[in-house]
Design a protein around this motif. Sequence first.
Motif, mmCIF file in Angstrom:
data_model
loop_
_atom_site.group_PDB
_atom_site.id
_atom_site.type_symbol
_atom_site.label_atom_id
_atom_site.label_comp_id
_atom_site.label_asym_id
_atom_site.label_seq_id
_atom_site.Cartn_x
_atom_site.Cartn_y
_atom_site.Cartn_z
ATOM 1 N N HIS A 55 0.951 -1.121 -0.055
ATOM 2 C CA HIS A 55 -0.169 0.024 -0.069
ATOM 3 C C HIS A 55 0.868 1.248 0.064
ATOM 4 O O HIS A 55 1.755 1.288 0.586
ATOM 5 N N HIS A 73 1.009 5.839 -1.114
ATOM 6 C CA HIS A 73 0.109 6.928 -1.348
ATOM 7 C C HIS A 73 0.699 7.625 -2.578
ATOM 8 O O HIS A 73 0.870 8.853 -2.538
ATOM 9 N N HIS A 77 -6.636 9.177 -1.069
ATOM 10 C CA HIS A 77 -5.978 8.555 0.098
ATOM 11 C C HIS A 77 -4.551 7.775 -0.703
ATOM 12 O O HIS A 77 -3.500 8.176 -0.530
#
Length: 658
Positions: free
Chosen positions: A130, A132, A193
């Motif tokens: 993950h 950004h 996000h």
Amino acid sequence: MKSLWNQKEAEQCENELDLRVYSSRLLGQDKTLVLHGGGNTSVKINEKNILGEDESILYVKGSGWDLEFIERPGFSPVRMEHLLKLAELKVLSDSQMVNELKTHMVQASAPTPSVEAILHAILPYKYVDHTHADAVVTITNSNDGLQRIKDIYGDKVVILPYCMPGFDLSRLCADEFRKQVTDKTLGMVLMNHGIFSFAGTAKESYERMISLVDMAEDYIKQQKAWNLLQVNHEVDEHVSKHLEIARLRKDISDRAEKPMIVHFNAGIKYLDYIHRENIGDISQQGPATPDHVIRTKRLPMLGRDVDNYIEDYKQYFKKHATGRKQAVAMLDPTPRVIIDHEFGIGAVGATAKDAAIVADIYDHTVDIILRATALSEYKALPASDIFDVEYWELEQAKLKKSGAGPVFSGEVAMVTGAASGIGLACVESLLARGAAVVGLDIDNKVESLFQRADYLGLTCDVSIQQHIVQALDKGIRRFGGLDMLVLNAGIFPKSRNISELSNEFWREVMQINLDANLMIMREAYPLLKLAPKGGRVVMMGSKNVPAPGPGAAAYSVSKAGITQLARIAALEWGADNIRINTLHPDAVFDTAIWTDEVLNARAESYGLTVDEYKRKNILKTEVSSHDVAELAAEMCGPLFSKTTGAQLPVDGGNDRVI
Ligand code: ZN
């Protein structure tokens, strides 16, 4: 985007967790993917517990670790079975969730698992990454962001609307993922996000991240929204702005009730941004991803009106804090990012490291804002969503960990003659006490002594007025002000009797040891006046002041001169809350002038061994540069807060001085 995967390096990995460490670090190395602790990764591993039973464990990034430097212990091992049960709950508060994560680890000493642990557990893939990514948040923060994401990825990604990170996001993901997933799914986009990728192997998951982000970058390029520099704004480098910057830092520090570091950058990219017609609009939308708010605050300050900024911040706090279930206390309301037409972009932090993090984040934010504006319009999340993250107890915990900090946190010191000996030791003692330090020396090795955010080394001939002004200007742009000054630079000339002392020799010694210090004091005075906790100066005198020796007329007179200068400054500057004290070191042998050869010769002339010669004082002790530096640093600290105009020997005791 380029894959940094190196098969040879990957083959060195001993197991699945090592591969997780390896590819997490690859993500962390690319600042356009994650910045300063952002993003998280995980791997699911089957293990046997101490009873010989099989267990599935989620190794997920622990809080406080940065992907760029993560190691095996940075991953918290949590039991999958429990995580999946938690995901079925209807509600779970933040503190309950953290408690459940911590109490279901299989390693008691592991860090607190990421608040996204449950989300990682739900995703049915061995490796989950993950980030950004700048390109993805650029698109999701633009007008029609959702449609653009659909156009770019088609059925390659699952799309989640914005949701506060933590349990609610995990719940949302559990539902949406099941609904949207197909056999073509490679990742998941979280609006406003970031992005997830996942796969059965570390390599595939990592490379999916790279290719998904690459698609977003290509899209921005196709839309001609990638390269955006418009006008090259020149700043007049000849106009010194350091006093105005120091005044602004004083305003901010006073309102924050502690000294703050303010780091200005007036690079071409920033000036172009600042001078855009719509800067008042595009800069006042909010951060690119909510995570950034704890570092940058929601909005930058436009201009220099700190009181006005604080007033607006209080309004924002009042509006969003009222009516909440749990009462929240307002954080320090001062700005973290400053946009100023003359100074450039300012980053504010409680330490130089914090300010550097803010500067890094805002550097990426500028790109994101400009590209989203070029696509259509930059649109951040509503203030209420940002407030929720800013005042989220789990985010606040990240900041609290840093604690109160050392004694000189947020303060700035300048040391002359910093490249070696006592000067270098002073730099180290001040850094160790949390100060940001500007080291000056005629030797350019001063520039590369330390590679850290809180040190700036500048080559500078302190006997030239212009060099001093430039050094102050650079120091102030880097750290925002000047709180402490250690006047250490000087020369120790060869022994010469008065009868043989030429005018030139005398002048040279006076120019460097005496005149230069007068110039620095004069130029630094208005800055020291603006030190939030009061200015402090330490003058490096010499034993030769109270106890001169034959053959050292020029040296002794120059050192006596600066001692007198310091005493008078103490009288003149006391009203401005500036303290100045003088140290008289003697026989400090771990400096460049005392080579083994010189030491042997001197010891021999006294009929002593080198060791006896070094301890030729009342306490029979050796005085090191470090000893002198520690005292110099303490003289700037609270211990000496009621002392000014004093002279203190640091010489192991000398009967002539006593
Ligand atoms: Zn995230």
